[in-house]
Design a protein around this motif. Sequence first.
Motif, PDB file in Angstrom:
ATOM      1  N   PHE A  35     -15.223 -17.414  28.099  1.00  0.00           N
ATOM      2  CA  PHE A  35     -16.482 -17.003  27.485  1.00  0.00           C
ATOM      3  C   PHE A  35     -16.294 -16.674  26.007  1.00  0.00           C
ATOM      4  O   PHE A  35     -17.154 -16.986  25.172  1.00  0.00           O
ATOM      5  CB  PHE A  35     -17.064 -15.802  28.233  1.00  0.00           C
ATOM      6  N   GLU A  36     -15.183 -16.060  25.666  1.00  0.00           N
ATOM      7  CA  GLU A  36     -14.919 -15.768  24.262  1.00  0.00           C
ATOM      8  C   GLU A  36     -14.753 -17.059  23.455  1.00  0.00           C
ATOM      9  O   GLU A  36     -15.086 -17.117  22.267  1.00  0.00           O
ATOM     10  CB  GLU A  36     -13.668 -14.895  24.125  1.00  0.00           C
ATOM     11  N   TRP A  39     -17.716 -21.022  26.166  1.00  0.00           N
ATOM     12  CA  TRP A  39     -18.271 -21.740  27.316  1.00  0.00           C
ATOM     13  C   TRP A  39     -19.585 -21.113  27.754  1.00  0.00           C
ATOM     14  O   TRP A  39     -19.740 -19.895  27.776  1.00  0.00           O
ATOM     15  CB  TRP A  39     -17.262 -21.755  28.470  1.00  0.00           C
ATOM     16  N   GLY A  40     -20.525 -21.970  28.135  1.00  0.00           N
ATOM     17  CA  GLY A  40     -21.848 -21.491  28.509  1.00  0.00           C
ATOM     18  C   GLY A  40     -21.911 -20.884  29.891  1.00  0.00           C
ATOM     19  O   GLY A  40     -22.803 -20.084  30.187  1.00  0.00           O
ATOM     20  N   GLY A  41     -20.986 -21.267  30.754  1.00  0.00           N
ATOM     21  CA  GLY A  41     -20.987 -20.734  32.112  1.00  0.00           C
ATOM     22  C   GLY A  41     -19.717 -21.117  32.833  1.00  0.00           C
ATOM     23  O   GLY A  41     -18.928 -21.944  32.352  1.00  0.00           O
ATOM     24  N   TYR A 100     -20.913 -10.068  30.305  1.00  0.00           N
ATOM     25  CA  TYR A 100     -21.411 -11.306  29.687  1.00  0.00           C
ATOM     26  C   TYR A 100     -22.723 -11.724  30.356  1.00  0.00           C
ATOM     27  O   TYR A 100     -22.806 -12.773  31.006  1.00  0.00           O
ATOM     28  CB  TYR A 100     -20.375 -12.427  29.819  1.00  0.00           C
ATOM     29  N   PRO A 101     -23.767 -10.918  30.196  1.00  0.00           N
ATOM     30  CA  PRO A 101     -25.032 -11.219  30.881  1.00  0.00           C
ATOM     31  C   PRO A 101     -25.707 -12.495  30.393  1.00  0.00           C
ATOM     32  O   PRO A 101     -26.566 -13.047  31.088  1.00  0.00           O
ATOM     33  CB  PRO A 101     -25.891  -9.987  30.574  1.00  0.00           C
ATOM     34  N   ASP A 102     -25.313 -12.975  29.206  1.00  0.00           N
ATOM     35  CA  ASP A 102     -25.945 -14.181  28.658  1.00  0.00           C
ATOM     36  C   ASP A 102     -25.244 -15.461  29.092  1.00  0.00           C
ATOM     37  O   ASP A 102     -25.649 -16.555  28.696  1.00  0.00           O
ATOM     38  CB  ASP A 102     -25.961 -14.114  27.131  1.00  0.00           C
ATOM     39  N   ARG A 103     -24.189 -15.349  29.907  1.00  0.00           N
ATOM     40  CA  ARG A 103     -23.465 -16.529  30.379  1.00  0.00           C
ATOM     41  C   ARG A 103     -23.729 -16.737  31.868  1.00  0.00           C
ATOM     42  O   ARG A 103     -23.889 -15.780  32.625  1.00  0.00           O
ATOM     43  CB  ARG A 103     -21.954 -16.379  30.154  1.00  0.00           C
ATOM     44  N   ALA A 104     -23.738 -17.991  32.267  1.00  0.00           N
ATOM     45  CA  ALA A 104     -23.946 -18.309  33.682  1.00  0.00           C
ATOM     46  C   ALA A 104     -22.660 -18.050  34.462  1.00  0.00           C
ATOM     47  O   ALA A 104     -21.570 -18.415  34.018  1.00  0.00           O
ATOM     48  CB  ALA A 104     -24.366 -19.761  33.831  1.00  0.00           C
ATOM     49  N   LEU A 105     -22.802 -17.423  35.607  1.00  0.00           N
ATOM     50  CA  LEU A 105     -21.660 -17.205  36.493  1.00  0.00           C
ATOM     51  C   LEU A 105     -22.094 -17.563  37.912  1.00  0.00           C
ATOM     52  O   LEU A 105     -22.998 -16.944  38.475  1.00  0.00           O
ATOM     53  CB  LEU A 105     -21.169 -15.759  36.432  1.00  0.00           C
ATOM     54  N   ILE A 106     -21.473 -18.595  38.443  1.00  0.00           N
ATOM     55  CA  ILE A 106     -21.789 -19.105  39.773  1.00  0.00           C
ATOM     56  C   ILE A 106     -20.580 -18.888  40.680  1.00  0.00           C
ATOM     57  O   ILE A 106     -19.441 -19.115  40.261  1.00  0.00           O
ATOM     58  CB  ILE A 106     -22.127 -20.612  39.726  1.00  0.00           C
TER      59      ILE A 106
END
Length: 434
Positions: A35-36, A39-41, A100-106
Amino acid sequence: MADLTTRFLGIESPNPFWLASAPPTDKEYNVRRAFEAGWGGVVWKTLGAEGPPVVNVNGPRYGAIYGADRRLLGLNNIELITDRDLETNLEEMARVKADYPDRALIASIMVPCEEAAWKAILPRVEETNADGIELNFGCPHGMSERGMGAAVGQVPEYIEMVTRWCKQYYDRPVIVKLTPNITDVRKPAEAAKRGGADAVSLINTINSITSVNLDSFSPEPSIDGKGSHGGYCGPAVKPIALSMVSEIARHEATRGMPISGIGGVTTWRDAAEFMALGAGNVQVCTAVMTYGFRIVEEMCAGLSDWMDEKGYRATSDFVGKAVPNVTDWKNLNLNYVAKARIDQDLCIKCGRCYAACEDTSHQAIAMSPERVFEVIDEECVACNLCVDVCPVENCIDMVPMAAGTTDPRTGRVVSPEHADWTTHPNNPMAQAAE
């Protein structure tokens, strides 16, 4: 300036580049660094059921296929799902998502094909605040031998059944990851849709043995003198992935279903091709395992520059734009005629086009004593082989012949009308033209 922000299933991320479920997303340390890097998610490496974790081999887990310059073309892996306990993974996922609330995590999940197993794990995943889940129905080795992974993905009825369970016990988006180890990928996609899946992702890895050690006669990677089939990924699988994505995107029963594209994405151009064929975003693995997390910087910059050049303000402007141009062979225009043309100013006189055409194709290129190569129009069928083997970009082109001109190979006038195999007189099942 282009906006790379994507909204896939309502999940917003700053760009369409997600990391696929794999070793790069195995733990909190990795994901934070990803994320740093930009990467978007991420799709967290596949979680297993509560209890003793899966055991991986303690030896080589990867085998490779290289190009002539030792550039990695394909990677074969025999690694299984996460070998860390479920609770540790869930705690780490919750911390990462909070930071990282603005990144997608699946969360990728693979548990036994029993309703109780899925019912037990889904509430625990939901507590992490992950944006959604991905059902791993794709892995072709190890777990499939235990009735999971591709063993589920190859049976549409199982896909539909498990997807229904997940939609019943989980309130956020459900993505079904499809296996390429099947005859017709449209069937499992249809099953996922019937089960209520919000999207499909594809492709997972292709069942493979990449090489055999000719000293030990063991498939590689080798564990104590023995080898096993594994999952093949990387640039070499991209054409297969593109085809399967396009089949789902244009199939009547699955048209419009959101798709996350996977399979050999290494550059921004690869991503744009997947998206043009209907993928709302892409997932990346092998490229990161080869070049590291910061490759996303080049991907974002390249995609943004291309979008600016083409006038696309958002990725949604070109998602699916190529789908109408994908058709079956029977619908291709048989009246279309082209001829190869060699740019003599760019030609380096290597002779590859001549060798390929003379030895394996239509003997349609002549070579002079001075090594000047010219196309013989009377023999050229515009097969494109000379273009593909030429080491100089744009040195050889295929130039369409204008309607009304005569094709010197056949002696027939090029017609402006469309004519395909469905109405061709040589087709015993030809449909009468209306």
